[in-house]
Design a protein around this motif. Sequence first.
Motif, mmCIF file in Angstrom:
data_model
loop_
_atom_site.group_PDB
_atom_site.id
_atom_site.type_symbol
_atom_site.label_atom_id
_atom_site.label_comp_id
_atom_site.label_asym_id
_atom_site.label_seq_id
_atom_site.Cartn_x
_atom_site.Cartn_y
_atom_site.Cartn_z
ATOM 1 N N GLU A 23 1.199 -1.203 -0.085
ATOM 2 C CA GLU A 23 -0.025 0.352 0.163
ATOM 3 C C GLU A 23 0.630 1.418 0.127
ATOM 4 N N LEU A 47 -4.846 -3.584 0.877
ATOM 5 C CA LEU A 47 -5.797 -3.755 1.283
ATOM 6 C C LEU A 47 -7.063 -4.573 1.937
ATOM 7 N N ARG A 48 -7.048 -5.517 1.386
ATOM 8 C CA ARG A 48 -7.546 -6.861 2.031
ATOM 9 C C ARG A 48 -6.404 -7.690 2.617
ATOM 10 N N GLN A 50 -4.960 -7.326 4.421
ATOM 11 C CA GLN A 50 -4.165 -6.309 5.664
ATOM 12 C C GLN A 50 -5.872 -6.669 6.796
ATOM 13 N N ARG A 52 -8.555 -5.506 5.983
ATOM 14 C CA ARG A 52 -9.026 -3.964 5.705
ATOM 15 C C ARG A 52 -10.102 -4.379 4.580
ATOM 16 N N ASP A 55 -12.478 -0.937 2.992
ATOM 17 C CA ASP A 55 -11.515 0.066 3.203
ATOM 18 C C ASP A 55 -11.185 -0.695 1.245
#
Length: 384
Positions: A23, A47-48, A50, A52, A55
């Motif tokens: 990221e 993001l996935r 992590q 998240r 998001d």
Amino acid sequence: MTLAAVEERARSLLASGRGAEAEAIIAPLLADGTGPVSLWALLAQALRVQGRVLDAKPIQEMLVDALPGQYSARFDLSETLLLLGEFDRGWREYRFRYSLAHTAAIERKVQRPRWDGRPIPGQTLLIHDEQGYGDTFQFMRMVAWAKERSQANVVLEINHDMASIASRMKGFDAITLRGQLPPPFHTHCEMMSLPAAMRLQLADLPGTPMPYLSALPERRAVWRARLAPYAGLKVAFLWAGRPTHFNDANRSMSLAALAPLGQEGVTFFSIQKGPTEGDALSPPHGMEMVSLSPEIADFEDTAAILSEVDLLISIDSSPVHLAGALGVPVWVMLPMLPDWRWLLGREDSPWYPSARLFRQTEWGRWDQVIAQVAAALAERKSLA
């Protein structure tokens, strides 16, 4: 750094679960809200990784809205939506699973309309299985539901390995094996398209009387006698999935890593199949283990074993779904970014009331999960 270099670096980081680092190199390039589609897709993946997922969702929706014909983006969005329990659009987008380069070749080309969930009394509906064994075990529950909704004559087409177990299930009028010529039919539906046809909602689950599968009584008797000499808590055990599975590195682990589960009064029965099944012959110190793998001829044996032990402990695998369908207690060890069917942030599964979920909170950190399972196992043993 060139775009190609950025993408290569990001993919390398994502492959090792380093989503925050990926990221950090992608986000500045997209700060003004514009940029190549490939970078936005990588940002969503970062993001996935992590955890998240919320998001990542709007980015994936933006990609689908901008490029509706990019089917890989639509499939990625479907998995995010289903993971979040947003079944309405999730099932609709999931239909693009056979529009990808690596899946198009395995799509069934059926020259009949796909059932759309409406009553079709007097007609014949062919329901056919697809994808992996776990998928089929999970969605077999919907055959009886489809029979009731469609009011049709239902023919179930199933793979050879699962036909015996499926033959005892309710909800169909005839059964045929994959590869055989089915009887004439008017409409068809893939087993994993039934949720879309029937507008399946999270609140509908488990959606059928549980359990919906059963083990053969005569096989249970054989395995009951086989396991009888072992005292204490009996735990069926599985630690690795199919190596060719695209996500196997994320979901599997070594038997050695599971050594902390070993404790007095617990016997582990390995039902592991494949390249690592021989590891059970040399289990970690302190873990009493019996390898049943060479004696397992088919899923009927697996179902009987699961019905005769106290518990299954496993990574995400097809025996997990079989245990859940049998109503057998099953503890599932899940990676930080699990498969969509396990949803997020839950210790239970709406698909399987007998399941308990143990989740990673950091990418690749199985030690935390194993410690939780070991503590739960000690508690379970004390109550036995």
